[in-house]
Design a protein around this motif. Structure first.
Motif, mmCIF file in Angstrom:
data_model
loop_
_atom_site.group_PDB
_atom_site.id
_atom_site.type_symbol
_atom_site.label_atom_id
_atom_site.label_comp_id
_atom_site.label_asym_id
_atom_site.label_seq_id
_atom_site.Cartn_x
_atom_site.Cartn_y
_atom_site.Cartn_z
ATOM 1 N N GLU A 24 7.702 -7.155 -10.862
ATOM 2 C CA GLU A 24 8.077 -7.206 -12.274
ATOM 3 C C GLU A 24 6.866 -7.613 -13.103
ATOM 4 O O GLU A 24 5.998 -8.343 -12.642
ATOM 5 N N LEU A 25 6.815 -7.135 -14.330
ATOM 6 C CA LEU A 25 5.812 -7.552 -15.288
ATOM 7 C C LEU A 25 6.435 -7.543 -16.676
ATOM 8 O O LEU A 25 7.569 -7.087 -16.844
ATOM 9 N N VAL A 39 -4.350 -8.225 -10.850
ATOM 10 C CA VAL A 39 -3.350 -9.249 -10.563
ATOM 11 C C VAL A 39 -3.488 -9.674 -9.104
ATOM 12 O O VAL A 39 -3.873 -8.887 -8.249
ATOM 13 N N PHE A 45 0.491 -5.783 -21.753
ATOM 14 C CA PHE A 45 0.715 -6.322 -20.415
ATOM 15 C C PHE A 45 0.397 -7.806 -20.497
ATOM 16 O O PHE A 45 -0.758 -8.205 -20.510
ATOM 17 N N VAL A 75 3.609 2.902 -15.046
ATOM 18 C CA VAL A 75 2.974 1.832 -14.285
ATOM 19 C C VAL A 75 2.159 2.499 -13.183
ATOM 20 O O VAL A 75 2.648 3.392 -12.494
ATOM 21 N N VAL A 97 -3.386 -3.189 -11.835
ATOM 22 C CA VAL A 97 -2.108 -2.718 -12.377
ATOM 23 C C VAL A 97 -2.346 -2.265 -13.805
ATOM 24 O O VAL A 97 -2.876 -3.009 -14.629
ATOM 25 N N CYS A 104 2.878 -10.606 -13.663
ATOM 26 C CA CYS A 104 3.167 -9.683 -12.568
ATOM 27 C C CYS A 104 3.460 -10.476 -11.301
ATOM 28 O O CYS A 104 2.652 -11.299 -10.866
ATOM 29 N N LYS A 105 4.644 -10.232 -10.735
ATOM 30 C CA LYS A 105 5.054 -10.964 -9.530
ATOM 31 C C LYS A 105 6.072 -10.143 -8.755
ATOM 32 O O LYS A 105 6.770 -9.294 -9.318
#
Length: 129
Positions: free
Chosen positions: A25-26, A127, A7, A46, A104, A12-13
């Motif tokens: 998304e990551l 995150v 990861f 996830v 996450v 992550c956004k």
């Protein structure tokens, strides 16, 4: 061995399409020393704040143009995920992640040449959206 690759930090956004947040998304890097076709991705899981996301809501891409649901990816042999290149993981969730901190957890398993069992990597991050 490569769990820190699982990861990628600060990836992550929430994502938008046509002005609407459609999910988040990551990114991950392969946990093997060479590339594999997408068909050799055994599974991706996830979890957000201890709630696992349905695999039916997960898509993957190597170029952010062609996206494949996990079931579709089992037949994709013409796209190769190379060592050092990110695999983009998109979770379709209207509205994406709410503003604030989230735990996450990403689990990625791949099948590889010469190893009879899948390689599984797990990484959990906090995150901030």
């Amino acid at each position: 061995m490569f769990d820190n690759n699982v990861f990628k930090e600060a990836t992550c956004k929430n994502i938008e399409e046509k002005g609407e947040v459609i999910g988040f998304e990551l990114q991950t890097l392969i946990t093997y020393y060479r590339g594999i076709p997408l068909s050799m991705v055994e599974f991706i899981k996830v979890a957000v704040d201890d709630a696992e996301v349905s695999t039916e809501d997960i898509q993957i891409s190597i170029d952010q143009q062609d996206w494949f649901y996990l079931k579709e990816a089992t037949t994709v042999t013409s796209y190769k995920w190379e060592y050092g290149e990110p695999l983009y993981i998109r979770v379709l969730k209207p509205g994406g992640l709410s503003t604030g901190d989230h735990q996450v957890k990403l689990t990625v398993a791949t099948r590889t040449a010469y190893i009879p069992v899948p390689l599984v990597g797990v990484k959990e991050r906090t995150v901030t959206i």
